[in-house]
Design a protein around this motif. Sequence first.
Motif, PDB file in Angstrom:
ATOM      1  N   ARG A  86     -18.693  49.310 -14.524  1.00 62.71           N
ATOM      2  CA  ARG A  86     -19.724  48.765 -13.640  1.00 62.71           C
ATOM      3  C   ARG A  86     -19.125  48.352 -12.304  1.00 62.71           C
ATOM      4  O   ARG A  86     -19.676  48.629 -11.235  1.00 62.71           O
ATOM      5  N   ARG A  87     -17.952  47.681 -12.322  1.00 63.56           N
ATOM      6  CA  ARG A  87     -17.323  47.227 -11.090  1.00 63.56           C
ATOM      7  C   ARG A  87     -16.789  48.407 -10.287  1.00 63.56           C
ATOM      8  O   ARG A  87     -16.851  48.423  -9.058  1.00 63.56           O
ATOM      9  N   ARG A  88     -16.259  49.414 -10.978  1.00 60.75           N
ATOM     10  CA  ARG A  88     -15.771  50.599 -10.279  1.00 60.75           C
ATOM     11  C   ARG A  88     -16.915  51.334  -9.580  1.00 60.75           C
ATOM     12  O   ARG A  88     -16.775  51.808  -8.453  1.00 60.75           O
ATOM     13  N   VAL A  89     -18.049  51.445 -10.267  1.00 63.02           N
ATOM     14  CA  VAL A  89     -19.196  52.120  -9.671  1.00 63.02           C
ATOM     15  C   VAL A  89     -19.694  51.350  -8.449  1.00 63.02           C
ATOM     16  O   VAL A  89     -20.021  51.942  -7.408  1.00 63.02           O
ATOM     17  N   GLN A 121     -24.597  56.302 -10.134  1.00 57.42           N
ATOM     18  CA  GLN A 121     -24.561  57.023 -11.397  1.00 57.42           C
ATOM     19  C   GLN A 121     -23.110  57.214 -11.836  1.00 57.42           C
ATOM     20  O   GLN A 121     -22.182  57.140 -11.021  1.00 57.42           O
ATOM     21  N   VAL A 122     -22.920  57.479 -13.108  1.00 59.88           N
ATOM     22  CA  VAL A 122     -21.595  57.750 -13.647  1.00 59.88           C
ATOM     23  C   VAL A 122     -21.742  58.722 -14.808  1.00 59.88           C
ATOM     24  O   VAL A 122     -22.706  58.646 -15.575  1.00 59.88           O
ATOM     25  N   VAL A 123     -20.809  59.661 -14.912  1.00 67.61           N
ATOM     26  CA  VAL A 123     -20.809  60.641 -16.001  1.00 67.61           C
ATOM     27  C   VAL A 123     -19.830  60.180 -17.071  1.00 67.61           C
ATOM     28  O   VAL A 123     -18.706  59.754 -16.767  1.00 67.61           O
ATOM     29  N   LEU A 124     -20.245  60.275 -18.328  1.00 66.72           N
ATOM     30  CA  LEU A 124     -19.391  59.929 -19.456  1.00 66.72           C
ATOM     31  C   LEU A 124     -19.046  61.188 -20.234  1.00 66.72           C
ATOM     32  O   LEU A 124     -19.917  61.952 -20.638  1.00 66.72           O
ATOM     33  N   LEU A 125     -17.744  61.413 -20.437  1.00 70.14           N
ATOM     34  CA  LEU A 125     -17.255  62.484 -21.292  1.00 70.14           C
ATOM     35  C   LEU A 125     -16.507  61.836 -22.446  1.00 70.14           C
ATOM     36  O   LEU A 125     -15.632  60.993 -22.232  1.00 70.14           O
ATOM     37  N   GLU A 126     -16.847  62.203 -23.672  1.00 70.33           N
ATOM     38  CA  GLU A 126     -16.225  61.608 -24.847  1.00 70.33           C
ATOM     39  C   GLU A 126     -15.386  62.632 -25.595  1.00 70.33           C
ATOM     40  O   GLU A 126     -15.730  63.809 -25.657  1.00 70.33           O
ATOM     41  N   ASN A 127     -14.282  62.168 -26.160  1.00 74.34           N
ATOM     42  CA  ASN A 127     -13.525  62.999 -27.095  1.00 74.34           C
ATOM     43  C   ASN A 127     -13.130  62.147 -28.290  1.00 74.34           C
ATOM     44  O   ASN A 127     -13.632  61.044 -28.463  1.00 74.34           O
ATOM     45  N   HIS A 128     -12.219  62.647 -29.093  1.00 77.30           N
ATOM     46  CA  HIS A 128     -11.895  61.956 -30.348  1.00 77.30           C
ATOM     47  C   HIS A 128     -11.253  60.586 -30.131  1.00 77.30           C
ATOM     48  O   HIS A 128     -11.404  59.691 -30.964  1.00 77.30           O
ATOM     49  N   VAL A 129     -10.528  60.417 -29.042  1.00 76.44           N
ATOM     50  CA  VAL A 129      -9.740  59.196 -28.910  1.00 76.44           C
ATOM     51  C   VAL A 129     -10.081  58.352 -27.690  1.00 76.44           C
ATOM     52  O   VAL A 129      -9.607  57.219 -27.576  1.00 76.44           O
ATOM     53  N   SER A 130     -10.899  58.861 -26.762  1.00 75.86           N
ATOM     54  CA  SER A 130     -11.145  58.081 -25.552  1.00 75.86           C
ATOM     55  C   SER A 130     -12.434  58.514 -24.870  1.00 75.86           C
ATOM     56  O   SER A 130     -13.084  59.481 -25.276  1.00 75.86           O
ATOM     57  N   HIS A 131     -12.776  57.773 -23.818  1.00 77.61           N
ATOM     58  CA  HIS A 131     -13.922  58.080 -22.973  1.00 77.61           C
ATOM     59  C   HIS A 131     -13.423  58.251 -21.542  1.00 77.61           C
ATOM     60  O   HIS A 131     -12.584  57.487 -21.084  1.00 77.61           O
ATOM     61  N   THR A 132     -13.937  59.253 -20.862  1.00 82.81           N
ATOM     62  CA  THR A 132     -13.589  59.490 -19.464  1.00 82.81           C
ATOM     63  C   THR A 132     -14.830  59.299 -18.614  1.00 82.81           C
ATOM     64  O   THR A 132     -15.906  59.798 -18.957  1.00 82.81           O
ATOM     65  N   GLU A 174     -17.059  59.502 -11.414  1.00 76.26           N
ATOM     66  CA  GLU A 174     -17.899  58.798 -10.455  1.00 76.26           C
ATOM     67  C   GLU A 174     -18.052  59.551  -9.142  1.00 76.26           C
ATOM     68  O   GLU A 174     -18.818  59.135  -8.276  1.00 76.26           O
ATOM     69  N   ASP A 175     -17.324  60.665  -8.973  1.00 78.47           N
ATOM     70  CA  ASP A 175     -17.403  61.428  -7.736  1.00 78.47           C
ATOM     71  C   ASP A 175     -18.766  62.117  -7.626  1.00 78.47           C
ATOM     72  O   ASP A 175     -19.265  62.661  -8.624  1.00 78.47           O
ATOM     73  N   PRO A 176     -19.377  62.116  -6.442  1.00 82.14           N
ATOM     74  CA  PRO A 176     -20.694  62.751  -6.292  1.00 82.14           C
ATOM     75  C   PRO A 176     -20.719  64.220  -6.721  1.00 82.14           C
ATOM     76  O   PRO A 176     -21.733  64.689  -7.243  1.00 82.14           O
TER      77      PRO A 176
END
Length: 288
Positions: free
Chosen positions: A10-13, A236-247, A250-252
């Motif tokens: 939230r703060r990064r966005v 807005q922010v895009v979330l990508l999930e995998n087995h061990v982490s979330h990415t 935030e770039d347009p």
Amino acid sequence: MPEDPKPTVRRRVLGTNLRRLRESHGLLLDHAAEVLSCNISKVSRIESGRSPIRPLDLKTLLDLYEVTDPGAREGWLSLARESKKQRWWRVLEDRLPQDFVDLIGLEEDISYCRGFQPGVIDALFQTKEYAEAVIGGGSPGPLGPDETTKLDVRLERQKALTREENPIGVWMILGEGALRQQVGGPAVMRAQLRHLIELAKLPSVTLQVLPFSVGAYRGGPFPFKVYRFPEPSDMQVVLLENHVSHTYLEDPSDIGFYGDVFDHLRATACGELESQRLIEGIIKETKA
């Protein structure tokens, strides 16, 4: 204010969008630093999310960036304002990865989510039994302590769909494979599919199914979500999930790419009523 080595999404966005506001007005870091009577490094830390911003400083920057609409200003201030209430997940922070804590906080703050899950029912839509099977990874026996914590958190996150004040809006596209994979066995799967039909009746939920028959599609079989904050709604922010982490992206250009992929998927997938009929058909096919 001290620098935070683990800034929240939230703060990064917020910081990223403050930077975009500054750049859209052709201003340098020096200009922002001058009106705040601080050094450039402080403004840089705010824009990177490493430091929080005081309401007074934010109001000063909004004046500089010519944000005069009262509603828009309040939107910016509400994003920056530290919540006084105790967030329900704080007691679990020492038992959860930081990026997962970020995800929980993100879902508490955003107003809308668009997403695609090709091979598994999305976590926000899972029944308890289905979630147990997913978290347990098919292993026999009860869940361990850490897995039980994950289950409890997942079920708590789902309350965002039905909370009385500002329930999160969700538009989710599920791959047909997610509906046919026998997670937890036929009985669990039938209950899960019925749960999807009930969730789709919520005014804040739109559910579509991408059938096998469409063949290849844009973006490939990779899950993603695009989260949108309340006003100012360009955040807005895009979330990508995998087995061990979330990415988090935030770039347009990334947000634009995944927005285009989602638009392609929703145009390719079955409509809402057709999706419901497909789910009902799979329920009938699922034998005990």
